[in-house]
Scaffold this active site. Structure first.
Site, PDB file in Angstrom:
ATOM      1  N   VAL A 140       0.259 -10.356   7.780  1.00  0.00           N
ATOM      2  CA  VAL A 140       1.223 -11.402   7.413  1.00  0.00           C
ATOM      3  C   VAL A 140       1.624 -12.275   8.605  1.00  0.00           C
ATOM      4  O   VAL A 140       2.190 -13.359   8.412  1.00  0.00           O
ATOM      5  CB  VAL A 140       2.493 -10.815   6.749  1.00  0.00           C
ATOM      6  CG1 VAL A 140       2.187 -10.234   5.381  1.00  0.00           C
ATOM      7  CG2 VAL A 140       3.194  -9.807   7.648  1.00  0.00           C
TER       8      VAL A 140
ATOM      9  N   ASN B  44       7.805  -7.787   1.922  1.00  0.00           N
ATOM     10  CA  ASN B  44       8.161  -6.387   2.162  1.00  0.00           C
ATOM     11  C   ASN B  44       7.518  -5.814   3.431  1.00  0.00           C
ATOM     12  O   ASN B  44       8.066  -4.881   4.013  1.00  0.00           O
ATOM     13  CB  ASN B  44       7.748  -5.561   0.933  1.00  0.00           C
ATOM     14  CG  ASN B  44       7.746  -4.076   1.212  1.00  0.00           C
ATOM     15  OD1 ASN B  44       8.791  -3.433   1.188  1.00  0.00           O
ATOM     16  ND2 ASN B  44       6.574  -3.519   1.515  1.00  0.00           N
TER      17      ASN B  44
ATOM     18  N   TYR C  86      14.066  -4.791  15.759  1.00  0.00           N
ATOM     19  CA  TYR C  86      14.086  -4.638  14.289  1.00  0.00           C
ATOM     20  C   TYR C  86      15.347  -5.278  13.693  1.00  0.00           C
ATOM     21  O   TYR C  86      15.279  -5.989  12.684  1.00  0.00           O
ATOM     22  CB  TYR C  86      14.009  -3.142  13.961  1.00  0.00           C
ATOM     23  CG  TYR C  86      13.903  -2.809  12.496  1.00  0.00           C
ATOM     24  CD1 TYR C  86      12.705  -2.959  11.815  1.00  0.00           C
ATOM     25  CD2 TYR C  86      15.014  -2.332  11.798  1.00  0.00           C
ATOM     26  CE1 TYR C  86      12.600  -2.642  10.471  1.00  0.00           C
ATOM     27  CE2 TYR C  86      14.922  -2.007  10.450  1.00  0.00           C
ATOM     28  CZ  TYR C  86      13.713  -2.160   9.795  1.00  0.00           C
ATOM     29  OH  TYR C  86      13.624  -1.852   8.458  1.00  0.00           O
TER      30      TYR C  86
ATOM     31  N   LYS D  62      15.552  -8.331  10.990  1.00  0.00           N
ATOM     32  CA  LYS D  62      16.148  -8.147   9.662  1.00  0.00           C
ATOM     33  C   LYS D  62      17.375  -9.038   9.464  1.00  0.00           C
ATOM     34  O   LYS D  62      17.664  -9.459   8.335  1.00  0.00           O
ATOM     35  CB  LYS D  62      16.486  -6.671   9.436  1.00  0.00           C
ATOM     36  CG  LYS D  62      15.248  -5.783   9.371  1.00  0.00           C
ATOM     37  CD  LYS D  62      14.341  -6.188   8.212  1.00  0.00           C
ATOM     38  CE  LYS D  62      13.042  -5.440   8.129  1.00  0.00           C
ATOM     39  NZ  LYS D  62      12.190  -5.881   7.023  1.00  0.00           N
TER      40      LYS D  62
ATOM     41  N   ALA E 226      17.147  -7.687  14.931  1.00  0.00           N
ATOM     42  CA  ALA E 226      17.035  -9.153  15.020  1.00  0.00           C
ATOM     43  C   ALA E 226      16.131  -9.680  13.910  1.00  0.00           C
ATOM     44  O   ALA E 226      16.429 -10.697  13.265  1.00  0.00           O
ATOM     45  CB  ALA E 226      16.491  -9.550  16.389  1.00  0.00           C
TER      46      ALA E 226
ATOM     47  N   SER F  71       0.809  -1.224   0.000  1.00  0.00           N
ATOM     48  CA  SER F  71       0.000   0.000   0.000  1.00  0.00           C
ATOM     49  C   SER F  71       0.838   1.268   0.000  1.00  0.00           C
ATOM     50  O   SER F  71       0.411   2.293  -0.525  1.00  0.00           O
ATOM     51  CB  SER F  71      -0.927   0.004   1.224  1.00  0.00           C
ATOM     52  OG  SER F  71      -0.214  -0.373   2.386  1.00  0.00           O
TER      53      SER F  71
HETATM   54  P1  NAP Z   1       6.209   1.748   5.338  1.00  0.00           P
HETATM   55  O1  NAP Z   1       6.188   2.908   4.428  1.00  0.00           O
HETATM   56  O2  NAP Z   1       6.034   1.971   6.808  1.00  0.00           O
HETATM   57  O3  NAP Z   1       5.104   0.696   4.821  1.00  0.00           O
HETATM   58  C1  NAP Z   1       4.921  -0.506   5.524  1.00  0.00           C
HETATM   59  C2  NAP Z   1       3.989  -1.394   4.747  1.00  0.00           C
HETATM   60  O4  NAP Z   1       3.863  -2.649   5.450  1.00  0.00           O
HETATM   61  C3  NAP Z   1       2.595  -0.836   4.575  1.00  0.00           C
HETATM   62  O5  NAP Z   1       2.110  -1.209   3.325  1.00  0.00           O
HETATM   63  C4  NAP Z   1       1.798  -1.549   5.692  1.00  0.00           C
HETATM   64  O6  NAP Z   1       0.416  -1.667   5.393  1.00  0.00           O
HETATM   65  C5  NAP Z   1       2.469  -2.913   5.642  1.00  0.00           C
HETATM   66  N1  NAP Z   1       2.306  -3.697   6.868  1.00  0.00           N
HETATM   67  C6  NAP Z   1       2.689  -3.376   8.123  1.00  0.00           C
HETATM   68  N2  NAP Z   1       2.368  -4.362   8.976  1.00  0.00           N
HETATM   69  C7  NAP Z   1       1.762  -5.339   8.242  1.00  0.00           C
HETATM   70  C8  NAP Z   1       1.190  -6.592   8.540  1.00  0.00           C
HETATM   71  N3  NAP Z   1       1.174  -7.105   9.799  1.00  0.00           N
HETATM   72  N4  NAP Z   1       0.646  -7.319   7.529  1.00  0.00           N
HETATM   73  C9  NAP Z   1       0.643  -6.842   6.264  1.00  0.00           C
HETATM   74  N5  NAP Z   1       1.171  -5.649   5.900  1.00  0.00           N
HETATM   75  C10 NAP Z   1       1.723  -4.902   6.896  1.00  0.00           C
HETATM   76  O7  NAP Z   1       7.578   0.902   5.200  1.00  0.00           O
HETATM   77  P2  NAP Z   1       8.778   1.037   4.137  1.00  0.00           P
HETATM   78  O8  NAP Z   1       9.708   2.052   4.622  1.00  0.00           O
HETATM   79  O9  NAP Z   1       8.226   1.092   2.777  1.00  0.00           O
HETATM   80  O10 NAP Z   1       9.505  -0.372   4.370  1.00  0.00           O
HETATM   81  C11 NAP Z   1       9.210  -1.529   3.588  1.00  0.00           C
HETATM   82  C12 NAP Z   1      10.158  -2.640   4.003  1.00  0.00           C
HETATM   83  O11 NAP Z   1      11.504  -2.213   3.792  1.00  0.00           O
HETATM   84  C13 NAP Z   1      10.057  -3.026   5.482  1.00  0.00           C
HETATM   85  O12 NAP Z   1      10.252  -4.413   5.620  1.00  0.00           O
HETATM   86  C14 NAP Z   1      11.200  -2.267   6.101  1.00  0.00           C
HETATM   87  O13 NAP Z   1      11.645  -2.871   7.292  1.00  0.00           O
HETATM   88  C15 NAP Z   1      12.237  -2.343   4.991  1.00  0.00           C
HETATM   89  N6  NAP Z   1      13.252  -1.296   5.081  1.00  0.00           N
HETATM   90  C16 NAP Z   1      12.899   0.024   5.034  1.00  0.00           C
HETATM   91  C17 NAP Z   1      13.897   0.998   5.116  1.00  0.00           C
HETATM   92  C18 NAP Z   1      13.605   2.475   5.092  1.00  0.00           C
HETATM   93  O14 NAP Z   1      14.556   3.280   5.287  1.00  0.00           O
HETATM   94  N7  NAP Z   1      12.380   2.914   4.848  1.00  0.00           N
HETATM   95  C19 NAP Z   1      15.237   0.608   5.267  1.00  0.00           C
HETATM   96  C20 NAP Z   1      15.545  -0.745   5.308  1.00  0.00           C
HETATM   97  C21 NAP Z   1      14.545  -1.691   5.204  1.00  0.00           C
HETATM   98  P3  NAP Z   1      -0.640  -0.479   5.795  1.00  0.00           P
HETATM   99  O15 NAP Z   1      -0.420   0.634   4.799  1.00  0.00           O
HETATM  100  O16 NAP Z   1      -1.971  -1.126   5.651  1.00  0.00           O
HETATM  101  O17 NAP Z   1      -0.307  -0.063   7.190  1.00  0.00           O
END
Ligand code: NAP
Length: 247
Positions: A64, A90, A155, A159, A157, A14
C-alpha cells in the site's frame, strides 16, 4: 445490511482484523478484493473463505505504500467487478521502540505503510467513487492514535494521522456521496499483539472496563456498519471499539 452489487477493497485482508472484515462483507453479499503484502497463502485462504460464503473474491499482492501498486489494485477491482464502492484502509505494521532508540527507518516504515498507504488508497479509490457519486471509506486508527503510547511514537503518529486524513477527506468529499470514517480499536487479539508478554497483557486488561480483550470480529462489525448504507449520514467520525479503554 445488504452489500449485493457492491465491491469492497480491504487492505491487509490476509490476516487479523482485515480478514474478519472480508468475511463480514462477504457474508452480506459484497464482492471482496483483498490485498496482502507477502502472505499469499493466508490471502488465498481468506478469498476462498469469502467465496464459500457465496461472495466473489480476489486476492491481490499490493504494497500500500507504493502508488503504482495501489493504482493497479484499484484498477483490478474496477475491471473485475465493474466498480469500487467501499475502501477499508486496514493494512498496518508496528516497529516499536522508545523515542531515543527509534531509528529513522523504523519511523519511516510505519508512517509509509500506515499513513501514506491510506492516503494513496484513498486518492486512487476516490476517482471511481466520485464518478459513481457513491463511496464508503473506513480507515483503521487506534486507541494509541487517540491517547499515545510509550514505545510507539511512530505508530501513534500514524494512527493520529489517520484521523486528520479521515476528517479532511470527509470535508472534501461528503458532498459527492462519499463518507469517510475511522475506527479506533483498543487491544485486539491478532498477530500484531501476539508477542506481548503475559504481564503486559495483564496490565492492559486491567485498563479495559469491558474486562476482556477484543476479537477481530468485534472490530469487523463496526467497520462493516460504517461501510453500509445504514451509515449514510455518518462522516468524519472516529468510532472507538475498545471495550471502554479510551474513555
Ligand atoms: P495483523 O494481524 O498484523 O495483519 C496486518 C495485515 O496488514 C496483514 O494482512 C498484512 O499482510 C497487511 N500488511 C502489512 N503491511 C502491508 C503493506 N505494506 N501493504 C499491504 N498490506 C500490508 O494486524 P491487525 O492486528 O489485524 O491490525 C489491522 C489494523 O488494525 C492495522 O492498521 C492496525 O494498526 C489496526 N489496529 C490493530 C489493533 C490490535 O490490537 N490488533 C489495535 C488498534 C488498531 P501480510 O499477511 O501479507 O503480511
Amino acid at each position: 445490511m445488504n452489500f449485493q452489487g457492491k465491491t469492497a477493497i480491504v487492505t491487509g485482508g490476509s490476516r487479523g482484523i482485515g480478514r474478519a472484515v472480508c468475511l463480514e462483507l462477504a457474508k452480506h453479499g459484497a464482492n471482496v478484493v483483498l490485498c496482502f503484502a507477502g502472505n499469499e497463502a493466508a490471502a488465498q485462504k481468506t478469498a476462498a473463505d469469502c467465496e464459500a460464503l457465496g461472495a466473489r473474491a480476489l486476492a491481490v499482492r499490493c504494497n500500500v505504500a507504493d502508488a503504482a501498486e495501489v493504482q493497479a489494485l484499484v484498477a483490478a477491482a474496477v475491471e473485475s467487478f465493474g466498480g469500487l464502492h467501499i475502501l477499508i484502509n486496514n493494512a498496518g505494521i508496528t516497529r516499536d521502540g522508545l523515542l531515543l532508540r527509534m531509528s529513522e527507518s523504523d519511523f519511516d516504515a510505519v508512517l509509509d505503510t500506515n499513513l501514506k498507504g491510506a492516503f494513496l488508497c484513498m486518492k486512487a479509490a476516490a476517482k471511481p467513487m466520485i464518478r459513481q457519486r457513491y463511496g464508503r471509506i473506513v480507515s483503521l486508527s487506534s486507541v494509541v492514535g487517540l491517547r499515545g503510547n510509550a514505545g510507539q511514537v511512530n505508530y501513534a503518529a500514524s494512527k493520529a494521522g489517520i484521523i486528520g486524513l479521515t476528517k479532511s477527506m470527509a470535508k472534501e468529499l461528503s458532498g459527492r456521496g462519499i463518507t469517510a470514517n475511522a475506527v479506533a480499536p483498543g487491544f485486539i487479539e491478532t498477530d500484531m499483539t501476539a508477542s506481548m508478554t503475559e504481564s503486559a497483557r495483564a496490565v492492559t486488561l486491567s485498563t479495559i472496563p469491558a474486562g476482556r480483550l477484543g476479537s477481530p470480529e468485534d472490530v469487523a462489525k463496526a467497520v462493516v456498519f460504517l461501510a453500509s448504507d445504514d451509515a449514510a449520514y455518518i462522516t468524519g467520525e472516529v468510532l472507538s471499539v475498545d471495550g471502554g479503554m479510551a474513555m
